[in-house]
Scaffold this active site. Structure first.
Site, mmCIF file in Angstrom:
data_model
loop_
_atom_site.group_PDB
_atom_site.id
_atom_site.type_symbol
_atom_site.label_atom_id
_atom_site.label_comp_id
_atom_site.label_asym_id
_atom_site.label_seq_id
_atom_site.Cartn_x
_atom_site.Cartn_y
_atom_site.Cartn_z
ATOM 1 N N GLU A 1 2.891 -29.380 24.903
ATOM 2 C CA GLU A 1 1.892 -30.359 24.472
ATOM 3 C C GLU A 1 2.122 -30.835 23.037
ATOM 4 O O GLU A 1 1.763 -31.940 22.661
ATOM 5 C CB GLU A 1 0.520 -29.692 24.573
ATOM 6 C CG GLU A 1 -0.653 -30.584 24.413
ATOM 7 C CD GLU A 1 -1.940 -29.806 24.600
ATOM 8 O OE1 GLU A 1 -2.561 -29.966 25.650
ATOM 9 O OE2 GLU A 1 -2.306 -29.017 23.709
ATOM 10 N N SER A 2 2.738 -29.984 22.230
ATOM 11 C CA SER A 2 2.963 -30.325 20.826
ATOM 12 C C SER A 2 4.050 -31.389 20.663
ATOM 13 O O SER A 2 4.221 -31.935 19.576
ATOM 14 C CB SER A 2 3.358 -29.071 20.057
ATOM 15 O OG SER A 2 4.486 -28.456 20.669
#
Lengths: 278, 321
Positions: A76-77
């Site tokens: 997600e980062s």
């Protein structure tokens, strides 16, 4: 898709006496180990996985060494193709960035990668799931004055809406977690989306891996049904601990015990310091 | 033909300020403030200075409302929170946020809940001055029931099957000021970030003013030796604040690592109102500025977060022969 290839067929009284077998060759298997191994087997043949930290990290790292050597984990980062020197503690751990194949800005990650349809499997957890695979990660109780305020969606709503399919790992299997009525729907599956007039892109939840067994559904219009129980667990146990009248597959299997190889990879290579194997 | 471009560097406007002056000038009571940095480069020191200066009635816009948001809540700075994740990373809960939301104690909090991509699209719409931004989330979600800003429209174009298509949209967000943390910038505000770049550039462009807090102010020629690494150009920046270790307890790639122990400790500190008040008194109100906070933590502490070298290889930008 039917039951996982690594499962064996079981009779009606699945699992009796399996515990002693489990202890024979590998020592006691913890719940985290079993969940990680079961989840890793489900990743056979998958190419891109959107995963968070914790059990999904273990499952994807193990799958990388066993059934899915070409698996690419997208975080997600914004990290794609991470080659961490140490087990990451967060989805944004510095060890995921150093040596990674790519680090993308968030609009690219969420817009082009995820919404663009590049993710085969999204891994999600939740406080509550219902029989259609809708998830709640926002509140316990009423949203306006909750009993417990939970973190909320993060990227879960997008992972659900845009991944080809979603695997959910639930450490707890009880009627409050696998519930007939969500307290709030944070991440709706495709059935709810259709009812709202929105065309879903993916199948929603196709696997729910819990401490008791594996539930599955193929996509729109299908309820979750029990397809496998873990060793020592009966179908009746699972039904009793599920908050709705759970459908049971005609051919429920018993999850095959983690092999000595799977366990040694998990314990000695993937998470030797037992950060997530608690 | 050679030009006089090399002399342009001499004309760089110096936007460097102290944190105290930057917050005093650009953050006012009642403002909407975006603090961005996704786990990496969280502008904590700026949040602490906002607390020290006693700002009130702020609306905080932040995708991952974590420790710094909990601290600003506890200090009474915020009346409204706009966010897509209200948790202490994977390390536990935010005690003050939960008291405000679950028991309206000591006072209620207006919470506008989104998902991550919903927040990103709000920044994109804000940066591009669009009336809304469409996204394929929220179909069947209950978020539109509790957040009336999430609305459904019919696309003016037919879908792939020729039929009409509905889609959810989010409104733009245009904060009064955005504050981001970065590894380095020149005096004019050309800001370079490596590692996770998050949504910082969009947050800056969406906002009316922008403060960039950096680990170090770099010489113009350092920045210009690698222009692709500049995420935010100087025209979008109003103030440059040099504040080493200003992202603690988060990390700055290549400078210092994340203080995971503090994240774990925060769940316990924030659970107890008195302990939280005492923490703020000692570490925020009790320090004059971030330099004092850094010094108070001590050299040995920082040694524990030190990182080794992993240098990127230079690329050849080429030059006209």
């Amino acid at each position: 898709m039917t039951a996982p290839a690594s499962s064996s067929r079981a009779g009606a009284s699945a699992g009796a006496g399996q515990d002693s077998e489990r202890n024979d060759h590998v020592g006691a298997v913890t719940s985290s180990e079993l969940l990680s191994v079961v989840a890793s087997r489900e990743l056979a043949g998958k190419r891109t996985v959107f995963a968070g930290i914790g059990l999904p990290t273990l499952a994807t790292s193990l799958a990388n060494r066993t059934v899915a050597p070409r698996l690419e984990v997208v975080y997600e980062s914004g990290v794609c193709g991470a080659h961490p020197s140490h087990l990451p503690e967060t989805i944004a751990d510095a060890v995921l960035i150093t040596g990674a194949e790519a680090v993308l800005p968030m609009p690219t990650l969420f817009g082009s990668v995820l919404q663009g349809g590049h993710i085969d499997v999204g891994f999600l957890g939740a406080a509550q799931i219902d029989k259609w695979g809708n998830l709640n990660s926002s509140v316990i109780g009423d949203w306006h004055r909750p009993k417990v305020r939970l973190p909320g969606s993060g990227g879960a709503a997008e992972v659900m809406a845009n991944s080809r399919e979603v695997f959910v790992v639930m450490r707890r299997h009880d009627p409050r977690s696998l519930t007939a009525h969500l307290d709030f729907c944070t991440s709706p599956g495709p059935d709810r989306a259709l009812a709202d007039g929105i065309r879903p892109l993916g199948a929603g939840v196709t696997r729910v891996i819990t401490e008791l067994g594996i539930l599955a559904r193929a996509g729109v219009g299908e309820e979750l049904r029990l397809i496998a129980v873990h060793p020592g667990v009966s179908v009746d146990d699972v039904r009793a601990k599920t908050g709705w009248d759970l459908l049971v597959d005609d051919e429920v299997s018993v999850t095959e015990q983690p092999s000595a190889e799977e366990l040694s990879l998990l314990r000695e290579e993937v998470d030797p310091e037992r950060v997530y194997l608690r | 033909v050679k030009t006089a471009a090399s002399t342009a560097a001499d004309a760089t406007v110096d936007k460097t300020m102290t944190m105290r002056d930057a917050v005093a000038e650009y953050v006012h009571d009642g403002d909407t403030v975006a603090l961005e940095g996704f786990t990496h480069l969280i502008p904590t020191a700026a949040g602490h200075e906002i607390i020290r200066q006693g700002r009130r009635n702020l609306t905080l816009v932040r995708m991952t409302a974590d420790i710094v948001a909990d601290q600003m809540l506890a200090a009474g700075c915020l009346t409204t929170l706009v966010s897509s994740f209200v948790g202490n990373s994977s390390a536990g809960s935010l005690g003050e946020l939960r008291r405000r939301v679950e028991r309206a104690s000591p006072e209620p909090l207006v919470f506008e809940e989104y998902s991550h991509y919903g927040m990103i699209c709000r920044y994109l719409a804000g940066a591009q001055r669009l009336p809304f931004y469409p996204l394929r989330s929220y179909g069947g979600s209950q978020l539109p029931e509790v957040n009336s800003a999430l609305r459904k429209v019919t696309s003016p174009y037919p879908g792939p099957d020729g039929e009409s298509e509905d889609i959810y949209v989010v409104p733009p967000v245009n904060p009064d000021v955005a504050i981001i943390h970065a590894q380095r910038a020149d005096r004019g505000g050309n800001t370079q970030i490596w590692g996770l770049t998050g949504v910082q550039a969009e947050a800056v462009y969406a906002s009316r003013k922008a403060i960039v807090v950096v680990e170090e102010v770099a010489a113009d020629e350092v920045i210009r030796s690698d222009p692709n690494r500049t995420l935010v150009p100087s025209h979008a920046v109003d103030a440059v604040v040099e504040c080493p270790r200003g992202a603690h307890p988060s990390f700055a790639q290549g400078y210092y690592d994340r203080d995971n122990a503090f994240y774990r400790a925060w769940s316990d500190i924030s659970k107890d109102e008195e302990r939280l008040t005492e923490w703020l008194r000692e570490w925020v109100y009790g320090t004059r500025d971030h330099a004092e906070y850094v010094e108070k933590l001590g050299a040995e502490f920082w040694e524990g977060l030190a990182v080794g070298e992993a240098m990127s290889l230079p690329v050849n930008y080429g030059r006209r022969l």
